[in-house]
Design an enzyme around this catalytic site. Structure first.
Site, PDB file in Angstrom:
ATOM      1  N   ASN A   1       0.838  -1.208   0.000  1.00 21.71           N
ATOM      2  CA  ASN A   1       0.000   0.000   0.000  1.00 21.71           C
ATOM      3  C   ASN A   1       0.870   1.256   0.000  1.00 21.71           C
ATOM      4  O   ASN A   1       0.389   2.349  -0.187  1.00 21.71           O
ATOM      5  CB  ASN A   1      -0.930   0.015   1.215  1.00 21.71           C
ATOM      6  CG  ASN A   1      -0.173   0.012   2.529  1.00 21.71           C
ATOM      7  OD1 ASN A   1       0.724  -0.795   2.725  1.00 21.71           O
ATOM      8  ND2 ASN A   1      -0.498   0.915   3.416  1.00 21.71           N
TER       9      ASN A   1
ATOM     10  N   CYS B   1      -1.894   4.346   7.857  1.00 16.81           N
ATOM     11  CA  CYS B   1      -2.086   3.590   9.100  1.00 16.81           C
ATOM     12  C   CYS B   1      -0.894   3.755  10.033  1.00 16.81           C
ATOM     13  O   CYS B   1      -1.006   3.525  11.220  1.00 16.81           O
ATOM     14  CB  CYS B   1      -2.310   2.117   8.792  1.00 16.81           C
ATOM     15  SG  CYS B   1      -3.628   1.868   7.615  1.00 16.81           S
TER      16      CYS B   1
HETATM   17  N1  PMP Z   1      -4.071  -3.801   4.713  1.00 20.96           N
HETATM   18  C1  PMP Z   1      -3.672  -2.847   3.866  1.00 20.96           C
HETATM   19  C2  PMP Z   1      -2.690  -3.186   2.787  1.00 20.96           C
HETATM   20  C3  PMP Z   1      -4.165  -1.543   3.996  1.00 20.96           C
HETATM   21  O1  PMP Z   1      -3.764  -0.573   3.165  1.00 20.96           O
HETATM   22  C4  PMP Z   1      -5.099  -1.255   5.037  1.00 20.96           C
HETATM   23  C5  PMP Z   1      -5.625   0.139   5.226  1.00 20.96           C
HETATM   24  N2  PMP Z   1      -6.350   0.599   4.124  1.00 20.96           N
HETATM   25  C6  PMP Z   1      -5.478  -2.296   5.899  1.00 20.96           C
HETATM   26  C7  PMP Z   1      -4.950  -3.549   5.709  1.00 20.96           C
HETATM   27  C8  PMP Z   1      -6.452  -2.056   7.008  1.00 20.96           C
HETATM   28  O2  PMP Z   1      -7.727  -1.943   6.477  1.00 20.96           O
HETATM   29  P1  PMP Z   1      -8.989  -1.489   7.346  1.00 20.96           P
HETATM   30  O3  PMP Z   1      -8.741  -0.052   7.680  1.00 20.96           O
HETATM   31  O4  PMP Z   1     -10.140  -1.751   6.428  1.00 20.96           O
HETATM   32  O5  PMP Z   1      -9.072  -2.335   8.545  1.00 20.96           O
END
Ligand code: PMP
Length: 397
Positions: A154, A332
């Site tokens: 990501n 994140c």
């Molecule tokens: N895995 C990846 C590769 C992410 O980019 C993200 C955040 N978009 C997540 C997991 C966590 O996803 P969520 O916020 O839907 O829990």
């Protein structure tokens, strides 16, 4: 949206208005608001809608409907996949392999497993952020039960050779989990063609709502639940299903199924132009991650740069003042102020990793977003470099 050039699609995508439309019938008294677990007719309608949504999501990923478990998003799907698989299959072994490029949710789950007696190996990545099937294979032992590799990063957008890794593990008794969040909607994903055991998904990455996602669990793969309660989702994810959100995920998948090829080409053209202009017009700028060519193994929406002598947060704040929304890396982890673990694992120095800036484009990006970014970015970098003790103008050779 205010008059901002939004180039941070990786951290959040707007919900497609057609998805919002598709969700509305699941809220009010005149609609399908029931609980799928109820035995009355209102509950039956909810069950029918839930199963239709499950079939639609499954179809988009080449899966069977019974292989889709709805969750509150990808974090929960990663927890269910990795902790659930490790706990359920502990008698077969206590070793799990991840890579150094994983999302923070996977990294933290790995630490949790270690605290609970599992052994975790973190496989290295190369300078493009790629892990090879060979390097993973070399780390598999008799005790290995699970390998977890994100389909794509990501952050720097590197696409992993998931099909090759899955083929390498097929028949070995070692399960493969992939967090496909960064890849979904940008690269084709077909569970009929790639023997992955478990796959985490989120709705927002398909322009659906936030707070909903799914775990793909291949038929026959055994997982223990991590949430205990009423036994919804075949006992794997207790809690009343959020039907509106799930219907939104299905609508988003349906739209993506028809629009993805043209959309990906359009987004890639915007991204390619930004990369070309940045590297040509801003001195001492570099592209992080894999090459741009379609065969280069890079997501089509991702441009990730580093600029010598300039710090990422300072760039983001200056760009913010100029009406441009970009990122330093993973949203994140953006509050930790630590340099990106992925960039460090790619071999970058701390100051290089700190000088990184990520632009990600999407469905509502326009070609002139690149012109608007390039109207301000060179000036921002030049101003910050004047103030930077780290930046030395390189004299021509
Ligand atoms: N895995 C990846 C590769 C992410 O980019 C993200 C955040 N978009 C997540 C997991 C966590 O996803 P969520 O916020 O839907 O829990």
């Amino acid at each position: 949206m205010r008059d901002v050039v939004y180039a941070d699609y990786q951290s959040s995508k707007p919900v497609d208005p057609r998805v919002v439309e598709a969700m509305l019938p699941y809220f009010g008294a005149a609609g399908t608001f029931g609980n799928a677990a109820s035995l009355h007719a209102v509950g039956d309608d909810a069950t029918a809608a839930l199963e239709e949504a499950r079939a639609t999501v499954a179809r988009f990923f080449g899966a069977q409907p019974q292989e889709i478990v709805f969750t509150s998003g990808a974090t929960e799907a990663n927890n269910l996949a990795i902790i659930g698989y490790a706990m359920r299959n502990r008698r077969k072994g206590d070793h799990v392999i991840i890579t150094e490029a994983e999302h923070i949710s996977v990294l933290n789950i790995a630490k949790y497993l270690e605290k609970n007696g599992f052994k975790v190996t973190r496989a290295p990545i190369d300078l493009y952020g790629r892990v090879s099937a060979k390097k993973l294979r070399a780390r598999v032992t008799d005790e290995t039960i699970l390998v977890s590799v994100g389909w794509a990063s990501n952050e720097i957008g590197t696409v992993q050779p998931i099909a090759e890794i899955a083929e390498m593990l097929a028949g070995s008794g070692v399960a493969l989990h992939t967090d496909a969040v960064a890849a979904e909607g940008l690269v084709p994903i077909d569970m009929g063609a790639v023997p992955v055991s478990l796959m985490s998904l989120s709705a927002n990455d398909l322009y659906g709502p936030r707070g909903v996602g799914a775990l793909y669990v291949r038929k026959g793969v055994q997982v223990a639940p991590v949430l205990l309660g009423g036994g919804q989702e075949r006992g794997l994810r207790s809690g009343t299903e959020d039907l509106a959100a799930i219907a939104g995920m299905a609508a988003a998948a349906d739209i993506m199924a028809t629009e993805m090829p043209a959309e990906v080409a359009r987004i890639a053209a915007i991204r390619d132009r930004l990369v070309e202009r940045v590297l040509a017009e801003i001195p001492d700028s570099h592209l992080n991650g894999a090459p741009l060519e379609p065969s280069g193994g890079r997501l089509p929406n991702n441009a990730h740069f580093r600029f010598d002598g300039v710090e990422g947060e300072a760039m983001i704040l200056s760009l913010r003042d100029e009406g441009v929304a970009a990122a330093t890396g993973s949203a994140c982890s953006s509050k930790t102020l630590e340099p990106s673990h992925t960039l460090i694992s790619c071999g970058l120095l701390h100051e290089e990793a700190h000088g990184s800036l990520e632009f990600t484009f999407g469905r509502f990006s326009e070609p002139d977003d690149v012109d608007r970014i390039m109207a301000v970015l060179p000036g921002v970098i030049a101003r910050l470099r004047v103030l930077s003790p780290l930046y030395k103008v390189k004299s021509p050779a």
